[in-house]
Design an enzyme around this catalytic site. Structure first.
Site, mmCIF file in Angstrom:
data_model
loop_
_atom_site.group_PDB
_atom_site.id
_atom_site.type_symbol
_atom_site.label_atom_id
_atom_site.label_comp_id
_atom_site.label_asym_id
_atom_site.label_seq_id
_atom_site.Cartn_x
_atom_site.Cartn_y
_atom_site.Cartn_z
ATOM 1 N N CYS A 272 0.828 -1.212 0.000
ATOM 2 C CA CYS A 272 0.000 0.000 0.000
ATOM 3 C C CYS A 272 0.861 1.261 0.000
ATOM 4 C CB CYS A 272 -0.914 0.032 1.217
ATOM 5 S SG CYS A 272 -1.989 -1.392 1.303
ATOM 6 N N CYS B 198 6.304 7.703 1.921
ATOM 7 C CA CYS B 198 6.474 9.014 1.308
ATOM 8 C C CYS B 198 7.022 10.003 2.327
ATOM 9 C CB CYS B 198 5.139 9.493 0.754
ATOM 10 S SG CYS B 198 3.897 9.693 2.031
ATOM 11 N N ASP C 105 3.188 2.257 2.483
ATOM 12 C CA ASP C 105 3.735 2.733 3.756
ATOM 13 C C ASP C 105 3.977 1.578 4.714
ATOM 14 O OD1 ASP C 105 3.564 5.779 3.700
ATOM 15 O OD2 ASP C 105 1.526 5.225 3.123
ATOM 16 N N CYS D 201 -3.446 8.556 5.189
ATOM 17 C CA CYS D 201 -2.792 7.414 4.547
ATOM 18 C C CYS D 201 -1.396 7.190 5.094
ATOM 19 C CB CYS D 201 -2.752 7.589 3.043
ATOM 20 S SG CYS D 201 -1.519 8.732 2.470
#
Lengths: 384, 126
Positions: B35, B60, B37, B104
Site C-alpha cells: 500500500c 512518502c 507505507d 494514509c
C-alpha cells in the site's frame, strides 16, 4: 546544479520557437477568418504551419486539425468517432488498452455511461498490448480501437502497424495517442493505415495549449463544440495563431541526431544506475531492443518509496517524476505498472526519468551520483 | 496535491530518531509496503517512561516526517501520556500536512501504540 529530467511531463519552449511566435502577437495579429489583409496574412501563416505538421506524418494538410493539446485531440477523436457512429446507427462497441493516458481512459468511461460497451485490453510485463485479445475482441459492433503509440510512463512503443492492419481488415476506425512519440518515433500515415493521431506541442519544445489531431480523409467524426466553421468545421473557435506557429516551428527543429544523442545519454544513465545501485529494476522494455521511447527510463528502487526519492532529488535540484502512489491525489499505484503485473512490492518504488535535448552528460553524471546517495540514505531508514 | 511546507521539507532532509534499537523493549509494526507505507517503532522503557525511541520507515515524505516528529513528541514521556498523542497533534507540530496525507501516511502513533502493546505483553509474560 539544476537538472530537468521530466520531459515526459513537459519541455522548455525552444528559444527559436518563441522567436518565431513573437511577430504573431503584435504585427500579424489578424483573425485568420477575416478577409482583409490582416486576416489573410494570419491565415496564410497557419496554413503553412498546418503543412509542416502534415509533412511530418506524410499526410495531407487538410487532414490536420489544430486543437488545444493532446487531451482535446483524444477527446475529439474518441467521442467524435463514437458519436458519429451512434448518429449513423452503427455499432456501439469500443476498444482500448488498460495503460492509456487518462484523457483516453476517462473518455471511454464517459462513453460507457452513454451506453457504449468498452473493452480494455491487457498488456504483458513490458507493456505491450495483447494483439490476440484485440483480434478476439473485435465484433460486428466494434467501431473504434484506440491504442497509444508510446506509453508515457514506461515508454513502450506499441506495434501500431499491426494494430492498424487488424483494424483495417475488420473495418474498424483506429486512433492512436502519439503525444509522447510524435517526432521521436516515425509515423507515416501512407504506410500505416491509422485513421486518427493525437499530437501535442509542449512535449517537443513547443508552447503549451496547442496540439493537433490527424484525421484521415473520409473518417466520420462529429465535432464537439459548436460555433464558427474553423478547422474545416470540426473545431469552432478563433485559431490560436501563435500556438500553431510555435508548434510547427518546434516540429521543424526536431532532428534525427538529437534522438540518437538522447538515447545515448538515457542508455548511459540506465546502465550506470543498474551497475552502481543494487536492487534496481527497469520497468518496461529493455533499452537496446528498439521498442522503448528514446528518452524514457522507469526504474524501481527496492525498499524505498517513489515520492521520497523524488523529493530528495528535488532538494538537490533534480526534477524527475513518479507515477506511483503518493505523488498524485489518488494515492493509488500507477495503473500502468499495475496492469503490467510488476511485483507489488515495487509498485510504490518507481521513478520516471525522461530526458530532453538540452540535457548534458555532466547533468546525467550528477544525477547518478545524487541518486546513489539518496537511495542509500533512504534505504538506511527503511524497515525492508 | 497540496504542497509540503518548509518545516516538513527541512525535517524530511534530515529526519532524526531514525534507525533501530537492537535490544528494544517493544516493537510496533504498521502498514503494508504494497500500500506504500510501512513503519516500525522500537522503544526502550524505564520506570514507565519512554527512554528512547527509534523509527524505521518505508514511505512518502509524510510517512517519514511523521515518524520522526512522533518520536520527538513521546521521548521522555510516560506510556500513558504518549498514548494521548494524536495524528492531529503530530501534523500540528509539523505546521500541517497536505490533506490527502493526513490519514494514509500518518501512521506513527499507531506504530507507537503497537510497540507499547508489545512491551506490555512481554512484561506480562516475564
Amino acid at each position: 546544479m539544476r537538472v530537468y529530467l521530466d520531459h515526459g511531463a513537459t519541455t522548455p519552449t525552444d528559444e527559436k520557437v518563441v522567436e518565431a511566435m513573437l511577430p504573431y502577437f503584435t504585427e500579424i495579429f489578424g483573425n485568420p477568418s477575416s478577409i482583409h489583409e490582416f486576416g489573410r496574412e494570419a491565415n496564410k501563416a497557419i496554413q503553412k504551419a498546418r503543412e509542416t505538421i502534415a509533412a511530418k506524418l506524410n499526410a495531407n494538410p487538410s487532414e490536420i486539425l489544430f486543437t488545444s493539446g493532446g487531451t482535446e485531440s483524444d477527446n475529439l477523436a474518441i467521442k467524435g468517432t463514437a458519436t458519429a457512429a451512434k448518429d449513423a446507427g452503427r455499432g456501439n462497441h469500443i476498444i482500448t488498452s488498460k495503460i492509456e493516458h487518462p484523457a483516453v481512459l476517462r473518455s471511454f468511461e464517459a462513453l460507457e455511461k452513454e451506453g457504449f460497451k468498452a473493452t480494455y485490453l491487457n498488456v504483458d510485463r513490458e507493456g505491450f498490448v495483447d494483439l490476440e485479445q484485440l483480434k478476439e475482441s473485435i465484433t460486428n459492433e466494434t467501431i473504434l480501437v484506440s491504442v497509444m503509440h508510446a506509453n508515457n510512463e514506461v515508454g513502450t512503443i506499441q506495434d501500431i502497424d499491426e494494430i492498424a492492419k487488424i483494424c483495417k481488415e475488420n473495418n474498424v476506425i483506429f486512433h492512436t495517442d502519439a503525444v509522447q512519440s510524435f517526432t521521436k518515433v516515425p509515423l507515416d500515415v501512407q504506410k500505416i493505415p491509422v485513421d486518427l493521431v493525437s499530437m501535442s506541442s509542449h512535449k517537443i519544445h513547443g508552447p503549451k495549449g496547442v496540439g493537433a489531431l490527424y484525421v484521415r480523409k473520409g473518417t466520420p467524426l462529429k465535432k464537439l463544440n459548436d460555433g464558427g466553421g474553423h478547422e474545416f468545421g470540426m473545431r469552432a473557435g478563433t485559431e490560436n495563431v501563435t500556438g500553431f506557429i510555435g508548434f510547427a516551428k518546434a516540429v521543424e527543429l526536431t532532428t534525427e541526431n538529437e534522438i540518437t544523442d538522447i538515447a545515448r545519454m538515457r542508455d548511459k544513465f540506465v546502465n550506470t544506475v543498474l551497475e552502481k545501485i543494487p536492487d534496481v529494476k527497469l520497468n518496461g522494455p529493455g533499452i537496446s531492443e528498439g521498442k522503448r521511447l528514446c528518452n524514457n527510463a522507469n526504474l524501481s528502487f527496492k525498499r524505498v518509496e517513489g515520492e521520497s526519492i523524488l523529493m530528495r532529488l528535488d532538494a538537490l535540484g533534480i526534477a524527475v517524476s513518479t507515477g506511483s502512489a503518493c505523488s498524485s491525489k489518488s494515492l493509488k499505484a500507477s495503473h500502468v505498472l499495475t496492469s503490467m503485473n510488476i511485483d507489488p512490492l515495487l509498485l510504490h518504488s518507481s521513478l520516471r526519468i525522461t530526458l530532453g535535448r538540452e540535457n548534458t552528460d555532466e547533468e546525467i553524471d550528477y544525477t547518478i551520483e545524487s541518486l546513489e546517495k539518496v537511495i542509500s540514505d533512504l534505504r538506511s531508514i527503511s524497515p525492508l | 496535491m497540496d504542497e509540503y511546507n518548509e518545516k516538513v521539507m527541512a525535517l524530511f532532509k534530515n529526519p532524526h530518531n531514525m534507525g533501530e534499537i537492537k535490544d528494544a523493549d517493544g516493537i510496533g509494526k504498521v502498514g503494508n509496503p504494497v500500500c506504500g507505507d510501512l513503519m516500525y517503532a522500537y522503544i526502550k522503557v524505564k520506570n514507565n517512561i519512554i527512554e528512547d525511541i527509534k523509527m524505521k520507515t518505508f514511505g512518502c515524505v509524510a510517512a517519514i516526517v511523521t515518524s520522526s516528529k512522533m518520536a520527538d513528541l513521546v521521548k521522555g514521556k510516560t506510556l500513558e501520556e504518549s498514548l494521548k498523542i494524536t495524528k492531529q497533534d503530530i501534523a500540528d507540530e509539523l505546521g500541517g500536512l497536505p490533506r490527502e496525507k493526513m490519514h494514509c501516511s500518518n501512521l506513527a502513533n499507531d506504530a507507537l501504540r503497537k510497540a507499547i502493546e508489545d512491551y506490555n505483553e512481554k512484561k506480562n509474560t516475564k
